[in-house]
Design an enzyme around this catalytic site. Structure first.
Site: not given
Length: 166
Positions: A59-61
């Site tokens: 999700t961060c990526a």
């Protein structure tokens, strides 16, 4: 303190995000070349602070990829991707992905950014990491929009962040 969940399990943060309409707190973070970057380095630009636990999660990526694409089309706007990852990890990810429209910064040295912005986890498996948040700041330092994502695995509301810049 904000209450959010990690995989459905409640976790807490150290405080609350700056209020919309308030002045954004100053910060000093580490760039991928290990230089210090502070708020003053970006004065006069609109800022989207894309804050997250770690670039090494899906999700961060994805949030980096999405903001890299969407905000690159906006005038006088910079995206600052902020985590406690080592600057080397951020540089590796952005290099491998061909991401060139964001500035990657780390709060790994002192953790002061997370404390000052009220978003460091104080409980749970991600304790001491940064919560997934968006803070949009106008050219004069006024906070235009904030979002603390209630479930860490969820993506932020990109459209709301971008709309606040209109």
């Amino acid at each position: 303190m904000a209450n959010v969940t990690l995989g459905g399990t409640p976790v807490e943060t150290i405080g609350n995000l700056p209020a919309v309409g308030s002045k954004a707190p100053d910060f000093k973070l580490t760039d991928t070349d290990l230089s210090d970057q502070s708020y003053s380095n970006f004065e006069g630009s609109r800022l989207v602070l894309n804050i997250f636990p770690s670039v090494d999660t899906g999700t961060c990526a994805q949030s980096i990829r999405t903001f890299n694409e969407k905000v690159s089309q906006l005038d006088n706007t910079k995206v600052l991707c902020i985590s406690k990852d080592l600057p080397f990890a951020m540089a590796r990810f952005c290099g491998a992905e061909g991401i060139e429209n964001v500035v990657s910064l780390s709060d790994y040295k002192t953790g002061k950014f997370g404390k000052d912005y009220g978003l460091t986890f104080t409980t749970g498996a991600f304790e001491t990491l940064l919560s997934r948040c968006i803070v949009v700041i106008d050219t004069d330092g006024t906070v235009l929009h904030t979002e603390q994502v209630s479930e860490i695995a969820d993506e932020p509301n990109y459209e709301a962040a971008i709309k606040s810049l209109a």
